[in-house]
Scaffold this active site. Structure first.
Site, short mmCIF file in Angstrom:
data_model
loop_
_atom_site.label_atom_id
_atom_site.label_comp_id
_atom_site.label_asym_id
_atom_site.label_seq_id
_atom_site.Cartn_x
_atom_site.Cartn_y
_atom_site.Cartn_z
N GLY A 239 20.95 32.21 41.63
CA GLY A 239 19.49 32.13 41.61
C GLY A 239 18.90 30.79 41.27
CD GLU A 273 27.07 37.14 41.22
OE1 GLU A 273 25.95 37.32 41.77
OE2 GLU A 273 27.75 38.08 40.79
NE ARG A 276 17.37 29.21 47.08
CZ ARG A 276 16.70 29.91 47.99
NH1 ARG A 276 16.22 29.30 49.06
NH2 ARG A 276 16.48 31.20 47.83
CB CYS A 343 7.31 34.54 72.89
SG CYS A 343 7.89 33.53 74.25
N1 LLP Z 1 24.18 36.94 43.55
C1 LLP Z 1 23.49 37.98 44.06
C2 LLP Z 1 23.81 39.34 43.60
C3 LLP Z 1 22.48 37.75 45.01
O1 LLP Z 1 21.79 38.77 45.50
C4 LLP Z 1 22.19 36.43 45.43
C5 LLP Z 1 21.15 36.15 46.42
C6 LLP Z 1 22.95 35.38 44.87
C7 LLP Z 1 23.93 35.67 43.92
C8 LLP Z 1 22.75 33.94 45.24
O2 LLP Z 1 21.47 33.50 44.93
P1 LLP Z 1 21.14 31.95 45.06
O3 LLP Z 1 21.98 31.21 44.05
O4 LLP Z 1 21.48 31.50 46.46
O5 LLP Z 1 19.71 31.88 44.79
N2 LLP Z 1 17.29 34.44 52.09
C9 LLP Z 1 16.58 34.02 50.90
C10 LLP Z 1 17.46 34.13 49.65
C11 LLP Z 1 18.03 35.50 49.44
C12 LLP Z 1 18.87 35.60 48.19
C13 LLP Z 1 19.54 36.91 48.08
N3 LLP Z 1 20.46 37.04 47.00
C14 LLP Z 1 16.04 32.62 51.12
O6 LLP Z 1 16.25 32.04 52.18
O7 LLP Z 1 15.32 32.10 50.25
#
Ligand code: LLP
Length: 416
Positions: A239, A273, A276, A343
């Site tokens: 996150g 985890e 991004r 489109c």
């Molecule tokens: N762990 C779990 C259980 C998750 O659901 C997620 C992301 C992560 C880790 C990784 O989160 P990160 O470190 O990447 O923030 N498509 C959206 C983001 C969706 C995230 C879903 N879960 C976007 O483009 O902003």
């Protein structure tokens, strides 16, 4: 920091002028920097170096094999959410024992697949899932390692579509239900309690929501330990946000430092985890200007990448920097909406951008390494883009552009 910068007015990916990649592989294409992926993974790994830990890269951010391979070679673990992601991790050389399997809807087939592969932990999100997992594991004469993903009801202050730790979200088990469920899990034949997990959302830009969630989870940690329920790890989820525009997210070491300080001597292996924060700034999307079109209201730069290639602007109103690959151009500066050929009026990559561009110029859409290609589709029967990885002076095609034949694969006409 990433490894995309201008040298003599030419955008480079590490030591490669990106125009050279475009000459070889065309547009649209994604370009990733191996050095940036490595640097970001190591930022997390080093930040946690003082304690037993595992960085589990969130595969959903960018699941391309070569990306996973780079991380697997660095020793990364992986956070997966499907049997497909598991296959990708294993094919890329990842270690199943370093995999955590998240997600609210694991099918029986996916559970079996993950048990046979020997994943390190299932992050379970409901009682029904717990029961199903125990039954399937017992049928295979195995014990599934489990953590319950708890929902701490904390506002991560991010886009509502990617907030996951609020009580109205579908994710996790509410705090008050967690302890009875752990007792249940302890008595089920196919389970072995391994840890506690929590993930509050994505593109989180402040430490406080992480710490508020952690404080709530630590109450549960202490309660379970008092009740003699044994477990070894705490998974604090992903996150951590990145900079797209002016954001100033905490660094991995600030996050890790704050988390470790809160643990106050509790002996726990820490899992994180990040998705991004590892992949986001490690990638750009390159796209060519096809046409410039002016109406009385607007100037449009119509480019050859679209919402099917990068969905984030259309879906979340997300802002990505858009820059010309070659800075020196004689074209006049104008304010453009940068749009694709799909489109839909929602098909835009950037709005109201001041650019000096001419048809044929190539633009780089920055911070596209996470949730870029991974969320791409074939909408409007558009082949998905090529992907290229750069390492120093070298670059390598890691996924060929889809062909028109690829688009038809698996389909049949009605017989007769
Ligand atoms: N762990 C779990 C259980 C998750 O659901 C997620 C992301 C992560 C880790 C990784 O989160 P990160 O470190 O990447 O923030 N498509 C959206 C983001 C969706 C995230 C879903 N879960 C976007 O483009 O902003």
């Amino acid at each position: 920091m990433d490894h995309f910068e201008y040298r003599n007015g030419e955008l480079h990916a590490e030591n490669v002028p990106v125009s050279e990649i475009v000459r070889r592989h065309g547009t649209p294409c994604y370009v990733y920097s191996r050095a940036t992926l490595t640097r970001h993974y190591q930022a997390f790994d080093r930040a946690l170096a003082g304690v037993d830990h595992l960085v589990c890269y969130a595969v959903k951010a960018n699941a391309s094999l070569a990306v996973l391979q780079v991380l697997a070679r660095l020793g990364s673990g992986f956070d997966i959410v499907s049997g497909g992601e598991l296959v990708r991790v294993l094919r890329a050389g990842g270690d199943a024992r370093k995999v955590v399997f998240s997600g609210v809807g694991k099918t029986a087939a996916e559970m079996k697949q993950a048990l046979v592969a020997g994943v390190g932990c299932f992050n379970v999100e409901s009682e029904a899932e717990l029961l199903r997992l125990s039954e399937i594991a017992a049928g295979l004469r195995k014990r599934a390692p489990v953590a319950l993903r708890v929902n701490p009801d904390v506002d991560p202050k991010t886009h509502p579509y990617i907030a996951t730790g609020l009580k109205q979200n579908k994710f996790g088990v509410e705090m008050s239900a967690a302890e009875p469920l752990y007792r249940r899990a302890r008595d089920l034949p196919g389970l072995e309690i391994a840890g506690i997990a929590c993930h509050i959302g994505s593109q989180v830009l402040e430490l406080q929501p992480f710490l508020d969630a952690l404080d709530r989870v630590l109450v549960l940690v202490d309660r379970l330990r008092d009740r003699g329920i044994p477990f070894t790890h705490l998974d604090v989820g992903g996150g951590l946000g990145v900079r797209y525009q002016e954001e100033n997210p905490p660094s991995p070491s600030e996050l890790a430092g704050a988390v470790l300080a809160r643990l106050a001597g509790r002996k726990l292996k820490i899992l994180m985890e990040p998705g991004r924060a590892i992949a986001g700034n490690a990638g750009v999307l390159l796209t060519r200007v096809e046409y410039l079109k002016s109406t009385p209201d607007k100037n449009f730069a119509i480019v050859d990448a679209a919402m099917n290639d990068l969905l984030r602007p259309a879906l979340y109103d997300a802002w990505h920097a858009i820059l010309p690959v070659t800075e020196t151009t004689a074209a006049p500066k104008r304010v453009y909406d940068v749009v694709g050929p799909v489109c839909e009026s929602g098909d835009w990559l950037g709005r109201d951008r001041e650019l000096a561009i001419a048809p044929g110029d190539v633009l780089a859409v920055r911070t596209a390494g996470a949730y870029g290609f991974a969320m791409s589709s074939n909408y409007n029967a558009r082949p998905r883009a090529a992907e290229i990885m750069v390492d120093g002076k070298q670059f390598h095609l890691i996924r060929a552009r889809e062909s028109l034949d690829d688009l038809l694969r698996g389909e049949t006409l009605w017989p007769g």
